[in-house]
Design a protein around this motif. Sequence first.
Motif, PDB file in Angstrom:
ATOM      1  N   GLY A   1     107.099  98.872  -4.046  1.00 37.11           N
ATOM      2  CA  GLY A   1     106.228  99.157  -3.005  1.00 37.11           C
ATOM      3  C   GLY A   1     106.395  97.822  -1.957  1.00 37.11           C
ATOM      4  N   ALA A   2     106.948  96.856  -2.102  1.00 38.64           N
ATOM      5  CA  ALA A   2     107.296  95.987  -0.961  1.00 38.64           C
ATOM      6  C   ALA A   2     108.381  96.591  -0.176  1.00 38.64           C
ATOM      7  CB  ALA A   2     107.705  94.421  -1.762  1.00 38.64           C
ATOM      8  N   ASP A   3     108.428  95.686   0.930  1.00 41.10           N
ATOM      9  CA  ASP A   3     109.403  95.901   2.052  1.00 41.10           C
ATOM     10  C   ASP A   3     110.491  95.020   1.851  1.00 41.10           C
ATOM     11  OD1 ASP A   3     108.138  97.991   3.757  1.00 41.10           O
ATOM     12  OD2 ASP A   3     106.496  96.179   3.969  1.00 41.10           O
ATOM     13  N   LEU A   4     110.236  93.576   1.501  1.00 42.39           N
ATOM     14  CA  LEU A   4     111.540  92.742   1.247  1.00 42.39           C
ATOM     15  C   LEU A   4     111.046  91.640   0.121  1.00 42.39           C
ATOM     16  CD1 LEU A   4     113.738  91.187   2.709  1.00 42.39           C
ATOM     17  CD2 LEU A   4     112.151  89.880   3.967  1.00 42.39           C
ATOM     18  N   VAL A   5     112.179  91.683  -0.766  1.00 43.94           N
ATOM     19  CA  VAL A   5     112.255  90.588  -1.621  1.00 43.94           C
ATOM     20  C   VAL A   5     113.160  89.518  -1.420  1.00 43.94           C
ATOM     21  CG1 VAL A   5     112.249  90.402  -4.216  1.00 43.94           C
ATOM     22  CG2 VAL A   5     111.167  92.367  -3.431  1.00 43.94           C
TER      23      VAL A   5
END
Length: 256
Positions: A23-27
Motif C-alpha cells: 500500500g506504500a509507494d516507496l520503501v
Amino acid sequence: MSDAEPAAERRARAAALVRAQQGADLVVLPELWPLGGFAYDAWSDGAEPLDGPTADVMSAAAKAAGVWLHAGSIVERDPDGPVYNTSLVFSPSGELVHTYRKIHRFGFDSGEAIAMGAGQEIVTAATDFGTLGLATCYDLRFPELFRALLDAGAQLLVIPAAWPERRREHWTLLARARAVEEQAYVLACNTAGTHGGVEQAGHSLVVDPWGKVLAEAGMGEQVLTVEFDPAEVARAREEFPVLRDRLLGIPAPVQR
C-alpha cells in the motif's frame, strides 16, 4: 541490527519488513545492511553480484508489496574490478531498474576509502511520484553532488546510510541542509544497532523542501510511515525561487 545476526537472517527479516508495507509507494532501507557498514572484515567474503542473494529476496519483496523499493546498498562484487558500495532500486514489478555506486568513500586512508572502488555516475530514478536522486551516507557531506542531482531533475533525495552515533548531529543537520539547498524532499534512512562494533546513530528522517522534519526515528530499529505531497517541491520552488538566482561561475580574482 546486531553484528551477531547472519546475513541470511537479515535478508529474510528485511524482506518481511518490506512485504509488510503493501500500500506504500516507496520503501527505503539503509546502507550496507546485509553485512554492516563498518564490518570491513566481512566485505570481501560477503560481496555479491547484482543478481546475488540480496537482489533476489529484495526483488521478490518489492513485487509482493507492489512498491518502489530502494533496497539500501550491498557490497557489490564486480568480476572485472574492485568491490563497490552499490544501491539497488526495484520497481513494483520486482525489476532491478537502477543501481548507484557510492561516489564518496568514507575512511580517509582506511576502511571503505581503500577497500572499495568509487562510483563515477550521477544517478536519478523516474517514478510515478517524482524523480529520485540517489546518494549514500558520506555523500551527504558533498553539496556539489546534490546540485548535480538537482540539475538532473531530482525532486526526492534518497540517502541510505550507516552513520555512527558519535556524529549524529551532523547527520540530521546535513539532511536538513540538503533539503533546503535543493528545495527537495530528503528521505534519509540510517542504520541502528552496531556495525563492526560501531554504534549507529539511527534517527532516520524525512525532511520537506522547506527543511521541516516530517518524521524522525529514534536510535533503535524502527519503521517510519510518512505521507507527503510530492507536488510541494514545485510549490516551494515557485514560491521561493532561490534556485533561479544561482551563479554557476565564480569570477577569477582580480590581480592588483
